[in-house]
Write an enzyme that holds these catalytic residues in place. Structure first.
Site, PDB file in Angstrom:
ATOM      1  N   HIS A 103      70.245  45.291  61.032  1.00 42.97           N
ATOM      2  CA  HIS A 103      70.061  46.969  60.563  1.00 42.97           C
ATOM      3  C   HIS A 103      69.166  46.683  59.630  1.00 42.97           C
ATOM      4  O   HIS A 103      68.114  47.284  59.677  1.00 42.97           O
ATOM      5  CB  HIS A 103      71.319  47.581  60.320  1.00 42.97           C
ATOM      6  CG  HIS A 103      71.024  49.103  59.810  1.00 42.97           C
ATOM      7  ND1 HIS A 103      71.705  49.997  60.740  1.00 42.97           N
ATOM      8  CD2 HIS A 103      70.477  49.403  59.028  1.00 42.97           C
ATOM      9  CE1 HIS A 103      71.243  51.240  59.916  1.00 42.97           C
ATOM     10  NE2 HIS A 103      70.330  50.861  59.011  1.00 42.97           N
ATOM     11  N   GLU A 104      69.295  45.986  58.589  1.00 45.91           N
ATOM     12  CA  GLU A 104      68.382  45.837  57.395  1.00 45.91           C
ATOM     13  C   GLU A 104      67.111  45.247  57.809  1.00 45.91           C
ATOM     14  O   GLU A 104      65.938  45.806  57.269  1.00 45.91           O
ATOM     15  CB  GLU A 104      69.037  45.040  56.376  1.00 45.91           C
ATOM     16  CG  GLU A 104      70.237  45.467  55.776  1.00 45.91           C
ATOM     17  CD  GLU A 104      70.303  46.666  55.019  1.00 45.91           C
ATOM     18  OE1 GLU A 104      69.093  47.238  54.705  1.00 45.91           O
ATOM     19  OE2 GLU A 104      71.161  47.277  54.550  1.00 45.91           O
ATOM     20  N   HIS A 115      64.864  47.732  59.706  1.00 40.11           N
ATOM     21  CA  HIS A 115      64.288  48.982  58.894  1.00 40.11           C
ATOM     22  C   HIS A 115      62.851  48.304  58.348  1.00 40.11           C
ATOM     23  O   HIS A 115      61.871  48.823  58.394  1.00 40.11           O
ATOM     24  CB  HIS A 115      64.916  49.156  57.626  1.00 40.11           C
ATOM     25  CG  HIS A 115      66.086  50.200  57.944  1.00 40.11           C
ATOM     26  ND1 HIS A 115      65.786  51.438  58.563  1.00 40.11           N
ATOM     27  CD2 HIS A 115      67.473  50.300  57.623  1.00 40.11           C
ATOM     28  CE1 HIS A 115      66.679  52.163  58.343  1.00 40.11           C
ATOM     29  NE2 HIS A 115      67.943  51.557  58.016  1.00 40.11           N
ATOM     30  N   HIS A 137      67.428  57.163  60.526  1.00 42.05           N
ATOM     31  CA  HIS A 137      68.218  56.837  61.514  1.00 42.05           C
ATOM     32  C   HIS A 137      68.215  57.804  62.495  1.00 42.05           C
ATOM     33  O   HIS A 137      68.010  58.876  62.498  1.00 42.05           O
ATOM     34  CB  HIS A 137      69.545  56.584  60.552  1.00 42.05           C
ATOM     35  CG  HIS A 137      69.584  55.907  59.445  1.00 42.05           C
ATOM     36  ND1 HIS A 137      69.546  56.188  58.231  1.00 42.05           N
ATOM     37  CD2 HIS A 137      69.984  54.238  59.321  1.00 42.05           C
ATOM     38  CE1 HIS A 137      69.469  55.155  57.353  1.00 42.05           C
ATOM     39  NE2 HIS A 137      69.590  54.104  57.986  1.00 42.05           N
TER      40      HIS A 137
END
Length: 681
Positions: A261-262, A265, A367
């Protein structure tokens, strides 16, 4: 993003965004639902509960754009190789405890990066990556027809990517304008070799920063430099909060999901990058100013995107007392995202994919909307079983920087095929429609949490779950008051009730949980994790956790019998059991005994012997198609499958007689042996 183990409730403060009692003591075991912070005076809560992800976009003084890459030839869309991510570990990683250092360097980041490199291709720069230096005063000048930037005064002593110091060998030569005047030029050492064979440099640290101490997070990440031709991020960072790194096997999947997820981003899914997206022909989707950058929105602290990327839309929103209000949402409207969202929800008129509208700065807009894509990897909190869906892959393609390999997308069940009424209306409308038809309002729920717990299954049937509908200390905002009636709740109290996860618009849904003992994490309710297997003396339902296990509903509570003793567990309703596919249909395994499911909803009477106890209960068959690719037509079960041969009851009259005879013979044998010896002599 500021990601954590499993969470999603609001932060401290008055009203619904404040903390609330989200823990249930069950015979000395603290049950903690992901996303439910503990109230004041409650037992300590482990990292299983956390606030929403807050992806902080670096300020415009911390992000360097228009970085010149030599021989950066760009082709239109036809990428020629997999994304190459070069990981650089900061000294703080080397200073971790050995088991944490091994986890980070040998498991978490290698596995996450391997997945992402297989998933995305990039318009690859032909040359090496050399990053620009930061300026001591944060002020710089640019010269026409010169790709470099010149610091007014001096270059900074250290150039940082987030909190991590960039190595000198990755930086361009310092270029300055003395006293802010021309002529300007390069000073100091010449350009080093830089980073070769990479499209993106990821600096990984484990620094105990202020964010780590204040936000109760596992990690956070962002981009820090963008190349000049296509504005693609070429460098970013991920910082792991050292005290939050868990080496427990049960938590590895969640941490791996957080790291993926990081990095996503940092690669492109960020509100700070929306204004830099390009179309498939390489043209910016947002117009540029004279300096080559999009207009800057000072109130948001972001470059302002055009309505070709994000569009504001108002929905008609059903709330309690038969009222309809206007609900404002922001939709990501790029072509592939629209196509994939329409296919996923089966809504051909859907304008785009909704972005998160709650959770504060860093969660909002960065998100997907939690209400609509609950366990998608790029929603704003980790509640359960994150998957990276085709919709996120479509967004990464629509940046104009990547091509996605859709075979790497993971299956997302939430919202699949539920139509326009699900994706464009409030969850109250959905719940009410199903109540009127006397149907289960899946994926939402309307059952209050109670003690004992009424267990159910997660929507994808891979974990035991409970409905997270609860009472808040203050009335919810009118926009999120959904209930006209709840069993046993007075009408005046209904405004206080909603789902525990704020960023899911307070819509209640069935959620997996974890058990804690004296504040310490014990296990989660994910059926697929072998380490979640309960101890023998606590395994009332004869459950089996492991890679081939799924969640099945229980028709009745399981009872453990041993002679005259009978024990049952008050929390029941579902459990984890192994299943397998066969030509005859789906088979359910309880220990070593198989039960054939001939049709969905069939009741399986279970009676097995385990560890000196007899376990009695009834399971409900799921649909064979939920787990198997090929299934026979459904039929009524044969009589032999309804009344199976029961195991021998060791405490029945017949078995007691056998035991008594064996004991008598055992006592007589020494006497008989002695008598024979005497006769022999």
């Amino acid at each position: 993003m500021a990601a954590a183990g499993s969470g999603g409730a609001g932060g401290p403060g008055p009203g619904p965004r404040g903390r609330w009692g989200g823990c249930l003591w069950v015979r000395g075991v603290l049950l903690v639902l992901g996303g439910l912070p503990a109230g004041a005076g409650a037992a300590p809560v482990s990292l299983g509960t956390s606030p929403p992800c807050r992806h902080h976009v670096l300020s415009d003084t911390e992000v360097i754009n228009k970085v010149h890459l030599k021989t950066n030839h760009v082709t239109k869309r036809d990428a020629d190789g997999h994304l190459r991510i070069k990981t650089i570990y900061d000294q703080s990683i080397e200073e971790l405890l050995p088991e944490k250092r091994y986890l980070v360097k040998n498991k978490l980041f290698p596995q996450a990066i391997s997945y992402l490199e297989k998933t995305f291709q990039v318009r690859r720069p032909a040359g090496r990556i050399l990053l620009s230096r930061q300026c001591a005063t944060n002020q710089y000048l640019r010269k026409e027809n010169d790709p470099h930037r010149y610091c007014t005064g001096e270059c900074a002593v250290h150039t940082k990517c987030g909190p991590v110091i960039v190595p000198e060998e990755h930086l361009q030569q310092c270029r300055v304008c003395r006293e802010g005047k021309w002529p300007c030029g390069a000073v100091g050492v010449l350009d080093p070799e830089g980073v070769r064979d990479a499209d993106f440099v990821l600096y990984v640290g484990a620094l105990a920063t202020e964010r780590c101490s204040h936000e109760n997070i596992i990690s956070y990440a962002a981009y820090c430099q963008q190349e000049a031709k296509m504005d693609r991020p070429i460098a970013g960072y991920a910082n792991l909060c050292p005290n939050m790194i868990s080496t427990q096997p049960q938590e590895f999947i969640g941490m791996l999901s957080t790291v993926k997820h990081e990095i996503i981003h940092a690669l492109g899914f960020s509100a700070g990058l929306f204004a830099f997206y390009h179309d498939q022909d390489g043209n910016p989707l947002t117009s540029r100013s004279a300096d080559g950058l999009p207009p800057f929105n000072y109130s948001l602290g972001l470059y302002q995107w055009s309505d070709k990327v994000v569009r504001k839309v108002e929905r008609l929103w059903n709330v309690r007392d038969n009222k309809i209000v206007r609900h404002t949402v922001y939709l990501l409207v790029t072509p592939r995202v629209v196509e994939e969202a329409r296919k996923h929800f089966n809504c051909p008129v859907l304008e785009g994919m909704e972005l998160e509208n709650q959770g504060g700065m860093g969660t909002e807009l960065n998100h997907w909307e939690k209400r609509l894509l609950e366990n998608e990897a790029m929603t704003g909190s980790h509640t359960q079983n994150r998957v990276l869906s085709r919709i996120t892959l479509a967004l990464m393609e629509d940046t104009g920087w990547y091509k996605a390999n859709y075979s790497m997308a993971e299956k997302l069940d939430w919202g699949r095929g539920l139509g326009c009424e699900f994706v464009r209306k409030s969850c109250k409308f959905w719940i009410d429609q199903h109540r009127q038809r006397r149907q289960v309002p899946s994926p939402y729920c309307d059952t209050l949490r109670s003690n004992p717990l009424q267990l159910t299954c997660r929507q994808d049937q891979r974990a035991v779950a409970v409905c997270n509908l609860q009472r808040f200390p203050n009335p919810l905002p009118p926009e999120y008051q959904y209930f006209d009636e709840l069993t046993g709740i007075p009408a005046e109290d209904l405004p206080y009730y909603g789902g525990s996860v704020e960023i899911a618009d307070y819509c209640p849904f069935s959620q997996e949980f974890s058990w804690h003992l004296s504040g310490e994490y014990q296990r989660s309710s994910d059926c697929r994790i072998l380490e979640n297997q309960p101890e023998l003396f606590k395994n009332y339902g004869a459950e089996q956790y492991g890679p081939h296990s799924v969640c099945l509903l229980q028709k009745s509570a399981f009872i453990m019998e041993q002679c005259e003793r009978k024990l049952s567990y008050p929390d029941w309703g579902s459990g984890c059991y192994q299943v397998s596919c066969s030509p005859q249909g789906l088979k359910v395994w309880v220990q070593d005994t198989s039960y054939l499911c001939s049709r969905a909803g069939q009741v399986l009477p279970v009676r097995i012997q385990m560890n000196g106890w007899i376990h009695n209960g009834n399971l409900l068959c799921p649909s064979c198609w939920d787990f198997c690719e090929q299934c026979p037509p459904e039929t009524d079960p044969p009589a032999a499958n309804l009344t199976r041969a029961l195991p021998l009851d060791l405490c029945s009259c017949s078995s007691s007689l056998v035991v008594t005879l064996w004991l008598l013979l055992g006592n007589l044998f020494p006497l008989l042996a002695g008598f024979l010896l005497c006769v022999w002599h």
